[in-house]
Motif scaffolding. Structure first.
Motif, PDB file in Angstrom:
ATOM      1  N   PHE A 176       0.835  -1.198   0.000  1.00 57.83           N
ATOM      2  CA  PHE A 176       0.000   0.000   0.000  1.00 57.83           C
ATOM      3  C   PHE A 176       0.873   1.254   0.000  1.00 57.83           C
ATOM      4  CE2 PHE A 176      -2.008   3.445   2.311  1.00 57.83           C
ATOM      5  CZ  PHE A 176      -3.301   3.500   1.804  1.00 57.83           C
ATOM      6  N   TYR A 177       1.922   1.231   0.794  1.00 56.03           N
ATOM      7  CA  TYR A 177       2.789   2.404   0.906  1.00 56.03           C
ATOM      8  C   TYR A 177       3.420   2.752  -0.448  1.00 56.03           C
ATOM      9  CZ  TYR A 177       6.499   5.513   2.527  1.00 56.03           C
ATOM     10  OH  TYR A 177       7.331   6.590   2.705  1.00 56.03           O
ATOM     11  N   GLY A 178       3.815   1.732  -1.209  1.00 60.14           N
ATOM     12  CA  GLY A 178       4.400   1.975  -2.523  1.00 60.14           C
ATOM     13  C   GLY A 178       3.426   2.660  -3.463  1.00 60.14           C
ATOM     14  N   LEU A 200       0.345  -7.616  11.234  1.00 59.84           N
ATOM     15  CA  LEU A 200       0.609  -7.305   9.832  1.00 59.84           C
ATOM     16  C   LEU A 200      -0.553  -6.458   9.326  1.00 59.84           C
ATOM     17  CD1 LEU A 200       2.005 -10.669   8.448  1.00 59.84           C
ATOM     18  CD2 LEU A 200       3.244  -8.708   9.369  1.00 59.84           C
ATOM     19  N   THR A 201      -0.320  -5.179   9.238  1.00 59.27           N
ATOM     20  CA  THR A 201      -1.390  -4.216   9.004  1.00 59.27           C
ATOM     21  C   THR A 201      -1.810  -4.132   7.536  1.00 59.27           C
ATOM     22  OG1 THR A 201       0.365  -2.554   8.974  1.00 59.27           O
ATOM     23  CG2 THR A 201      -0.921  -2.752  10.993  1.00 59.27           C
ATOM     24  N   PHE A 202      -3.045  -3.660   7.357  1.00 55.39           N
ATOM     25  CA  PHE A 202      -3.582  -3.328   6.045  1.00 55.39           C
ATOM     26  C   PHE A 202      -3.771  -1.816   5.977  1.00 55.39           C
ATOM     27  CE2 PHE A 202      -5.226  -7.609   6.935  1.00 55.39           C
ATOM     28  CZ  PHE A 202      -4.861  -8.290   5.784  1.00 55.39           C
ATOM     29  N   GLY A 203      -3.439  -1.230   4.844  1.00 58.04           N
ATOM     30  CA  GLY A 203      -3.732   0.174   4.630  1.00 58.04           C
ATOM     31  C   GLY A 203      -5.032   0.308   3.854  1.00 58.04           C
ATOM     32  N   MET A 204      -5.783   1.375   4.100  1.00 56.28           N
ATOM     33  CA  MET A 204      -7.029   1.608   3.376  1.00 56.28           C
ATOM     34  C   MET A 204      -7.122   3.071   2.975  1.00 56.28           C
ATOM     35  SD  MET A 204     -10.965   0.729   4.431  1.00 56.28           S
ATOM     36  CE  MET A 204     -11.097   2.070   5.606  1.00 56.28           C
ATOM     37  N   PRO A 235       1.578  -2.877  15.879  1.00 54.11           N
ATOM     38  CA  PRO A 235       1.362  -2.769  14.430  1.00 54.11           C
ATOM     39  C   PRO A 235       2.671  -2.595  13.676  1.00 54.11           C
ATOM     40  CG  PRO A 235       0.836  -0.681  15.491  1.00 54.11           C
ATOM     41  CD  PRO A 235       1.127  -1.661  16.594  1.00 54.11           C
ATOM     42  N   LEU A 236       2.779  -3.257  12.542  1.00 48.15           N
ATOM     43  CA  LEU A 236       3.929  -3.050  11.673  1.00 48.15           C
ATOM     44  C   LEU A 236       3.783  -1.660  11.066  1.00 48.15           C
ATOM     45  CD1 LEU A 236       6.413  -4.604  10.599  1.00 48.15           C
ATOM     46  CD2 LEU A 236       5.039  -5.198   8.605  1.00 48.15           C
ATOM     47  N   PRO A 237       4.638  -0.727  11.429  1.00 51.22           N
ATOM     48  CA  PRO A 237       4.423   0.668  11.022  1.00 51.22           C
ATOM     49  C   PRO A 237       4.676   0.908   9.536  1.00 51.22           C
ATOM     50  CG  PRO A 237       6.499   0.463  12.187  1.00 51.22           C
ATOM     51  CD  PRO A 237       5.838  -0.873  12.262  1.00 51.22           C
ATOM     52  N   MET A 238       3.896   1.818   8.966  1.00 52.78           N
ATOM     53  CA  MET A 238       4.054   2.179   7.568  1.00 52.78           C
ATOM     54  C   MET A 238       5.444   2.756   7.300  1.00 52.78           C
ATOM     55  SD  MET A 238       1.572   2.054   5.077  1.00 52.78           S
ATOM     56  CE  MET A 238      -0.005   2.639   5.683  1.00 52.78           C
ATOM     57  N   SER A 239       6.059   3.332   8.319  1.00 52.76           N
ATOM     58  CA  SER A 239       7.369   3.974   8.152  1.00 52.76           C
ATOM     59  C   SER A 239       8.470   2.991   7.777  1.00 52.76           C
ATOM     60  CB  SER A 239       7.761   4.709   9.439  1.00 52.76           C
ATOM     61  OG  SER A 239       7.864   3.793  10.523  1.00 52.76           O
ATOM     62  N   MET A 240       8.239   1.688   8.010  1.00 52.07           N
ATOM     63  CA  MET A 240       9.256   0.691   7.687  1.00 52.07           C
ATOM     64  C   MET A 240       9.154   0.213   6.243  1.00 52.07           C
ATOM     65  SD  MET A 240       9.497  -1.576  11.188  1.00 52.07           S
ATOM     66  CE  MET A 240      11.239  -1.941  10.947  1.00 52.07           C
ATOM     67  N   ALA A 241       8.090   0.596   5.557  1.00 48.52           N
ATOM     68  CA  ALA A 241       7.854   0.128   4.193  1.00 48.52           C
ATOM     69  C   ALA A 241       8.987   0.454   3.217  1.00 48.52           C
ATOM     70  CB  ALA A 241       6.530   0.679   3.679  1.00 48.52           C
ATOM     71  N   PRO A 242       9.594   1.656   3.287  1.00 46.69           N
ATOM     72  CA  PRO A 242      10.661   1.954   2.318  1.00 46.69           C
ATOM     73  C   PRO A 242      11.842   0.987   2.377  1.00 46.69           C
ATOM     74  CG  PRO A 242       9.893   3.981   3.344  1.00 46.69           C
ATOM     75  CD  PRO A 242       9.273   2.841   4.103  1.00 46.69           C
ATOM     76  N   ARG A 243      12.008   0.298   3.493  1.00 47.43           N
ATOM     77  CA  ARG A 243      13.136  -0.631   3.636  1.00 47.43           C
ATOM     78  C   ARG A 243      12.732  -2.091   3.378  1.00 47.43           C
ATOM     79  NH1 ARG A 243      16.461   0.090   9.040  1.00 47.43           N
ATOM     80  NH2 ARG A 243      17.782  -1.359   7.862  1.00 47.43           N
ATOM     81  N   TYR A 244      11.533  -2.304   2.810  1.00 51.79           N
ATOM     82  CA  TYR A 244      11.042  -3.670   2.657  1.00 51.79           C
ATOM     83  C   TYR A 244      11.998  -4.543   1.843  1.00 51.79           C
ATOM     84  CZ  TYR A 244       8.411  -7.697   1.116  1.00 51.79           C
ATOM     85  OH  TYR A 244       8.035  -8.983   0.837  1.00 51.79           O
ATOM     86  N   ASN A 245      12.460  -4.045   0.692  1.00 58.64           N
ATOM     87  CA  ASN A 245      13.356  -4.853  -0.141  1.00 58.64           C
ATOM     88  C   ASN A 245      14.646  -5.191   0.603  1.00 58.64           C
ATOM     89  OD1 ASN A 245      11.653  -4.996  -2.352  1.00 58.64           O
ATOM     90  ND2 ASN A 245      12.416  -3.089  -3.235  1.00 58.64           N
TER      91      ASN A 245
END
Length: 335
Positions: A99-101, A252-256, A312-322
């Protein structure tokens, strides 16, 4: 003056409530004219359909077109639709990292739902673009026929003991869980944990549903990271398995969000409101998800210890997913 102030505050309160009612009615009237809402969901199809049915019961003049699609495929579709200017979705519910992407590409619209106030700050952004309405909780699961009550591991760290070598199942991509653990305990402690797990002769498979099925069949004694709702589903079918809420319970959160230039903007906002409302959150919780709304209890936690906190798994960690994905694969010895 002392008498006037309470009267003034009361009058202002009434004006606020009246304006909110007028806005809500205008949204319903607009949605009624559109008659449809398109909902893209990465949650299980049966859960998405349950929510759609509940919404249609409340608003029978709106038909819900609920499309269940994998989170990564959904990201590709949303970007393609936006670039082609052929937007189909009105509202989206998607795994938070994917979702963050999509969010970064400017595809979602800002909408301050009146229901957002009932959510803790960590489950919503301050610009109205997204809310996290639910999460799947990560737990440790075991086969009761293979693990005695005295030997049940109390934490993920217990699984590094010699007795568990050759007894563990794990998904071949637990990078999100690992990221949440790093957020909670710090990188040094969790990298040490991962290295110790890597020498435990773990059987890696793809998909938590498969892992939980193999656990129930006695393939191995423990699933390192399981989904509580999936374990509970098999328990209802008399599977000899159980889960424990080992600290931390990562959600493991969902974004909406509502979609920019959506074909049914009023219906999309109304559906978004419903998902965040107390009534909608109760429907989601009944489907086995953890919901963060402060006035709704999540049945999935009924067997967990009192005051169990879901992190909650924070959205802020999304940029480091790869980066987390590559670290997980490397440390666990996966190609």
């Amino acid at each position: 003056m002392n008498r006037i102030l309470p009267l003034l505050l009361s009058a202002l309160s009434l004006i606020f409530l009246a304006s909110r009612f007028v806005a809500a009615q205008a949204l319903i009237d607009g949605a009624k004219k559109e008659g449809q809402v398109v909902f893209y969901a990465s949650m299980e199809a049966v859960s998405a359909q349950r929510i759609a049915a509940a919404f249609e019961k409340k608003y029978p003049f709106i038909k819900v077109d609920a499309t269940r699609i994998g989170s990564e495929r959904m990201a590709t579709r949303l970007v393609a639709e936006a670039q082609a200017r052929k937007v189909h979705a009105d509202v989206v519910q998607q795994s938070a990292f994917d979702f963050y992407g999509v969010f970064q590409k400017g595809i979602f619209d800002s909408y301050f739902s009146p229901e957002r106030a009932a959510f803790p700050p960590e489950y919503r952004d301050d610009k109205g673009f997204w809310t996290m309405p639910a999460s799947t909780i990560n737990v440790l699961a075991y086969n009761k026929k293979m693990v005695t009550s005295a030997d049940v591991p109390k934490s993920f760290f217990d699984l590094t003991e010699p007795r568990w070598k050759g007894q563990l199942l794990m998904d071949d991509n637990e990078s999100k869980w690992m990221a949440g653990m790093i957020q909670y305990y710090g990188e040094a402690k969790i990298m040490d944990l991962m290295r110790k797990l890597a020498i435990q002769d773990i059987q890696f498979r793809v998909g938590h549903s498969l892992l939980q099925t193999l656990l129930a069949a006695g393939e191995r004694a423990v699933v390192v990271v399981a989904f509580a709702n999936g374990v509970d589903r098999l328990k209802k079918e008399s599977a000899p398995i159980e889960w424990i809420s080992a600290e931390p319970v990562i959600g493991l959160t969902f974004g909406m969000a509502v979609v920019k230039d959506a074909p049914h903007p009023n219906s999309g906002r109304l559906f978004n409101d419903y998902m965040l409302s107390r009534e909608g959150q109760e429907v989601i919780a009944a489907a086995g998800y953890y919901v963060p709304r402060t006035d709704v209890a999540s049945p999935i936690l009924k067997e967990a210890p009192p005051r169990t906190k879901v992190v909650p798994l924070p959205m802020s960690m999304a940029p480091r997913y790869n980066e987390y994905f590559q670290i997980y694969r490397k440390v666990m010895g996966l190609k």
